[in-house]
Design an enzyme around this catalytic site. Sequence first.
Site, PDB file in Angstrom:
ATOM      1  N   HIS A 227       0.818  -1.222   0.000  1.00 16.79           N
ATOM      2  CA  HIS A 227       0.000   0.000   0.000  1.00 16.79           C
ATOM      3  C   HIS A 227       0.850   1.270   0.000  1.00 16.79           C
ATOM      4  CE1 HIS A 227       0.607  -0.294   4.459  1.00 16.79           C
ATOM      5  NE2 HIS A 227       0.666   1.020   4.333  1.00 16.79           N
ATOM      6  N   ASP A 257       0.043  -7.600   1.162  1.00 21.51           N
ATOM      7  CA  ASP A 257       0.513  -6.233   1.403  1.00 21.51           C
ATOM      8  C   ASP A 257       2.042  -6.162   1.457  1.00 21.51           C
ATOM      9  OD1 ASP A 257       0.304  -3.518   1.718  1.00 21.51           O
ATOM     10  OD2 ASP A 257      -0.071  -3.593   3.880  1.00 21.51           O
ATOM     11  N   SER A 335       4.992   2.421   8.009  1.00 24.02           N
ATOM     12  CA  SER A 335       4.604   1.293   7.165  1.00 24.02           C
ATOM     13  C   SER A 335       5.743   0.893   6.235  1.00 24.02           C
ATOM     14  CB  SER A 335       3.368   1.657   6.341  1.00 24.02           C
ATOM     15  OG  SER A 335       2.255   1.847   7.166  1.00 24.02           O
TER      16      SER A 335
END
Length: 487
Positions: A227, A257, A335
Amino acid sequence: MQPPRAPFLPPPTPPLLLLLLLLAAPASAQPARAGRSAPGAAGCPERCDPARCAPPPGSCEGGRVRDACGCCEVCGAPEGAECGLQEGPCGEGLQCVVPFGVPASATVRRRAQSGLCVCASNEPVCGSDAKTYTNLCQLRAASRRSERLHQPPVIVLQRGACGQGQEDPNSLRHKYNFIADVVEKIAPAVVHIELFRKLPFSKREVPVASGSGFIVSEDGLIVTNAHVVTNKHRVKVELKNGATYEAKIKDVDEKADIALIKIDHQGKLPVLLLGRSSELRPGEFVVAIGSPFSLQNTVTTGIVSTTQRGGKELGLRNSDMDYIQTDAIINYGNSGGPLVNLDGEVIGINTLKVTAGISFAIPSDKIKKFLTESHDRQAKGKAITKKKYIGIRMMSLTPSKAKELKDRHRDFPDVLSGAYIIEVIPDTPAEAGGLKENDVIISINGQSVVSANDVSDVIKKESTLNMVVRRGNEDIMITVIPEEIDP
């Protein structure tokens, strides 16, 4: 002839007198109280009267100390001067040492044997005048000289020579700073990822989001979250030394992901090795490093809360992966960064924060599987298909998860299922359509949405998404046009 007399015996002590003697004995054995001179010092007055003390000279090379009686202030002998009963006490921070390095004892003093004043500290120190002194006593002497010249006193800035770090292998920080040791080991292989987008009707590009990643091969392969990189046109990678590179997306697994990107770099890059997440235990220390809010190489620590938090527990109905739950703080921008153990091995990718103290990471065993499959795909020359995205991070809403969020946020929508939006990335179709954080998608194109996977499936198939979202206690109609990009 008279009988022999009995030996003379003193009359028995009356009980009252004996009691008084017993009570008086401990009092006489007590040490001298404050105001009394030290009883062992010869020639000391019975009581100390500071008013009768002669004033010490204005300047004392060795500093002012108490005399042998502990009563009056006198000038102490400087470092290297003789000391003892005849010469007087040593100055501040100095001790009287007789030959062979033996401190002067009471026996030596009674024999009037002289010693030398030696500094009790033998390590160098750095002063506020930017000079290195052999020991603390020399610095204090320099400070007294400065004050006599009406200059600022010299104070201690640090142990050790000026301009050098203090490495004491016996210090607590040297022994127990294991977190810092891990960070020092892994930081060079952690990268900052910045995402750019062209402005409409302009060639100018602006940064719109950021994330983290870590290098897994010396020739520039970098692992991050899918993402992070699948929602923008251009990806720039910045290394710890400040060097920046354009990155190409090599492979993406949206379901897991995980993404693999590559930079072209001359020379070998530092890399991080993957550990075995299957061997991870609850309670283990872990370190998360990344670029939250674009603050590069930010470090947080915590423990592993659980090693197998199933995707279905998080509302990911079709997920076959167990996530690592940790209380290490993971914020926006973390992230894609690594979650490592105390050996500096990557045991997960920081991917999701539900709330403070509850964050999740993709296990390293899943990363290994992705990298192996990616190698096989590229070796066989399979093309990577185009990807669609709208620019949100979401999670499936279950009744238990909805209750938990309702307890934390009073204005949380009154729903039990759907796709809960955790984050809307700026300058994306989702933001353009009007989606906001904390919205819950409950239907798309007339079909009910039960989980986040329902949204992902529709995005792949449809070119227009007519959504109904629950915001607070209102249902709002929103239209989002997914964007197609080349990976």
